[in-house]
Design an enzyme around this catalytic site. Structure first.
Site, PDB file in Angstrom:
ATOM      1  N   SER A  55      -1.444   5.875  14.890  1.00 26.51           N
ATOM      2  CA  SER A  55      -0.686   5.785  13.648  1.00 26.51           C
ATOM      3  C   SER A  55      -1.303   6.680  12.595  1.00 26.51           C
ATOM      4  O   SER A  55      -2.461   7.061  12.674  1.00 26.51           O
ATOM      5  CB  SER A  55      -0.636   4.339  13.171  1.00 26.51           C
ATOM      6  OG  SER A  55      -1.477   4.169  12.063  1.00 26.51           O
ATOM      7  N   LYS A  56      -0.455   6.983  11.596  1.00 19.86           N
ATOM      8  CA  LYS A  56      -0.906   7.860  10.523  1.00 19.86           C
ATOM      9  C   LYS A  56      -2.054   7.222   9.774  1.00 19.86           C
ATOM     10  O   LYS A  56      -2.838   7.885   9.143  1.00 19.86           O
ATOM     11  CB  LYS A  56       0.236   8.085   9.537  1.00 19.86           C
ATOM     12  CG  LYS A  56       1.333   8.885  10.136  1.00 19.86           C
ATOM     13  CD  LYS A  56       2.431   9.094   9.140  1.00 19.86           C
ATOM     14  CE  LYS A  56       3.666   9.369   9.952  1.00 19.86           C
ATOM     15  NZ  LYS A  56       4.816   9.728   9.312  1.00 19.86           N
ATOM     16  N   ARG A  57      -2.081   5.919   9.796  1.00 22.60           N
ATOM     17  CA  ARG A  57      -3.091   5.244   8.986  1.00 22.60           C
ATOM     18  C   ARG A  57      -4.457   5.211   9.659  1.00 22.60           C
ATOM     19  O   ARG A  57      -5.442   4.896   9.040  1.00 22.60           O
ATOM     20  CB  ARG A  57      -2.613   3.833   8.641  1.00 22.60           C
ATOM     21  CG  ARG A  57      -1.567   3.863   7.529  1.00 22.60           C
ATOM     22  CD  ARG A  57      -0.778   2.590   7.430  1.00 22.60           C
ATOM     23  NE  ARG A  57       0.151   2.450   8.534  1.00 22.60           N
ATOM     24  CZ  ARG A  57       1.350   3.032   8.574  1.00 22.60           C
ATOM     25  NH1 ARG A  57       1.736   3.784   7.586  1.00 22.60           N
ATOM     26  NH2 ARG A  57       2.148   2.861   9.594  1.00 22.60           N
ATOM     27  N   GLN A  58      -4.487   5.531  10.954  1.00 24.58           N
ATOM     28  CA  GLN A  58      -5.774   5.467  11.640  1.00 24.58           C
ATOM     29  C   GLN A  58      -6.527   6.786  11.572  1.00 24.58           C
ATOM     30  O   GLN A  58      -6.352   7.661  12.411  1.00 24.58           O
ATOM     31  CB  GLN A  58      -5.569   5.084  13.103  1.00 24.58           C
ATOM     32  CG  GLN A  58      -5.665   3.597  13.309  1.00 24.58           C
ATOM     33  CD  GLN A  58      -4.957   3.167  14.553  1.00 24.58           C
ATOM     34  OE1 GLN A  58      -3.926   3.703  14.909  1.00 24.58           O
ATOM     35  NE2 GLN A  58      -5.519   2.211  15.246  1.00 24.58           N
TER      36      GLN A  58
END
Ligand code: GLU
Length: 506
Positions: free
Chosen positions: A260-263
């Site tokens: 994910s983009k958040r990782q």
């Protein structure tokens, strides 16, 4: 039929590696078939737009060397121009086109205005959830008489337009990656085509544009697979032939969770800023879900183009393996032609305050001399075996780009060697170097002269080469002295030997 494929990003922030893979696969496919690769900006979700989103996409593509023939382009002054015969390529500039198409769908009874308020939709959803039923629109406005619906929209009553989907049957298609795919129509929702703000949804704009822009193949991420039956039903309603579809596998973390983009940093620009080479990133991303062979891991762009086939895309999720990227980056650092590597490394050396860009090369800030790409390549060649990324280079090569390195004089002594002995060695080395031709100051020559000096005097390697190496680099650990000398050149070697003597005499 000549191939026309597109990269259709939404300008919602930095370019995720997964998005870059879409651009890359479409680019490879277009180049392989001598077709057209175009860029279309899908900016109809106004809430998610970010400032300079389009510029950022175009800059990232350019930095990665992925070029397109049609779409928006960045001018030198930072403004955006569009080129190509099927524009505009920015969806927010195509609202009149979508509106016209939607009128036609309503006219034919394939779409209908829906006046349900957000509050009604919300309570409907709450009821469905409470009853543990699938959520979705209950099609209330589908039952409105067309004249009534038309009259109400004419008066300006707030509404959306929904796609009238078949309530039974199946939608089937052939996906170049997954083969035959089938969806039950009764599980699809009468989804929104046109929003109440007059903007189309992704689905409407995507289908209308892929048709009008004559897209032949849609190569996109698996997350869009479930939208494909909706799109196909829309093509059918319009009476258009759909493009061929190929859905690329999901990107996974090593623990197989969705990347994910958040990782962490999965934005392409972060990798570039951290010193990964575009060549290595392209090679790495190309192999995320595609590989024509089991053995080969290194592919240059031309080879990727030659080998790329949709049938070799895997359907199983592709694991994003950071170590493999590091390994590939190291391979490219060591194999790229030195002048090319110099061009790539220069921005990092400039940012570190070691070099200044000039029209015909670089100037060393703490020394003043001029470097060509070949000179800079020679500097980098001394350290490229030891670094994993370009970002590590400034620290590694700083001693070569200084006037004279700073270090404690004590360091010059090999295992507590007497100062007098070090001075004698440095004097002898100065004499040897002084007698050499500055134009013929080659690695081979240097090595044979210095070795001759050592042998002729019956000295040890350690007690001569250690002080020499420290005088040249200032460091406990560094490349070998002969290599450093060849890169520095005669005059700088002399300066450093003199400086070492002064350090001991001080
Ligand atoms: N705008 C979509 C995206 O951001 C495009 C998906 C497609 O290629 O249809 O990925």
């Amino acid at each position: 039929m000549s191939v026309r494929v597109r990269f259709a990003p939404s300008p919602t922030g930095r370019m995720h590696v997964g998005n870059f893979r879409s651009a890359l696969y479409n680019y490879l496919f277009a180049r392989k078939h001598g077709g057209v690769f175009f860029v279309r900006i899908e900016d109809t979700d106004r809430a998610r737009l970010v400032e300079n989103g389009v510029e950022n996409i175009l800059r990232t593509l350019a930095a990665m060397g992925i070029s397109h023939e049609e779409g928006p382009f960045l001018n030198e002054d930072g403004t955006i121009v569009q080129r190509g015969g099927k524009g505009p390529y920015i969806q927010s500039e195509r609202l009149a086109i979508y509106r016209q198409q939607i009128e036609q769908l309503i006219e034919h009874g394939d779409a209908y205005p829906c006046f349900c308020t957000p509050e009604r939709l919300e309570s409907l959803r709450a009821e469905q959830e409470a009853a543990k039923k699938p959520t979705g629109y209950d099609r209330r406005c589908r039952a409105l008489a067309p004249e009534e619906a038309k009259a109400r929209s004419k008066t300006g009553e707030r509404h959306v337009v929904r796609h009238k989907l078949p309530e039974s049957g199946e939608t089937e298609f052939h996906d170049a990656v997954r083969g035959h795919v089938k969806f039950r129509n009764d599980l699809l929702d009468d989804y929104v085509l046109l929003k109440s703000d007059g903007f189309p949804t992704y689905h409407l704009a995507n289908v209308v544009d892929d048709h009008l822009m004559e897209t032949t193949h849609v190569i996109r991420g698996e997350e869009w697979l479930s939208s494909t039956p909706k799109h196909l039903l829309l093509y059918e309603a319009f009476g258009w032939t759909p493009p061929q579809f190929a859905h690329m596998p999901l990107l996974l973390n090593p623990d197989r969770s969705k990347l994910s983009k958040r990782q962490g940093d999965v934005a392409v620009e972060d990798y570039l800023a951290n010193g990964y080479l575009p060549e290595a990133l392209i090679n790495f991303v190309a192999l995320l879900g595609w590989n024509p062979s089991d053995e080969q891991e290194i592919y240059g762009i031309d080879e990727l183009i030659a080998k790329f086939e949709l049938k070799d895309i895997n359907s199983a999720g592709a694991v994003f393996n950071r170590e493999k990227l590091d390994w590939l980056n190291g391979k490219y650092l060591r194999s790229l032609p030195l002048d090319r590597l110099a061009e790539r490394a220069a921005p990092f050396l400039e940012a570190a305050g070691l070099l200044e860009k000039e029209s015909d090369g670089w100037r060393v800030i703490r020394g003043g001399e001029k470097l060509t790409a070949a000179d800079l390549g020679a500097v980098i060649s001394l350290e490229r075996e030891r670094v994993k990324t370009l970002a590590e280079l400034p620290e590694a090569v700083a001693f070569l780009l200084e006037d004279v390195p700073e270090y404690p004089g004590e360091r010059l002594r090999w295992k507590g060697q007497p100062v007098g002995e070090v001075l004698a060695r440095l004097d002898a080395l100065l004499e040897t170097v002084g007698a050499m031709d500055a134009e013929e100051f080659t690695l081979k020559d240097i090595e044979s002269r210095v070795k001759g000096l050592i042998a002729g005097n019956g000295w040890g390697n350690g007690d001569t080469l250690w002080p020499l190496r420290v005088a040249l680099s200032g460091r406990e650990k560094s490349p070998g002295p002969f290599e450093i000398m060849a890169v520095l050149g005669k005059m700088k070697v002399i300066r450093r030997l003199e400086a070492a003597k002064n350090r001991l005499n001080a």
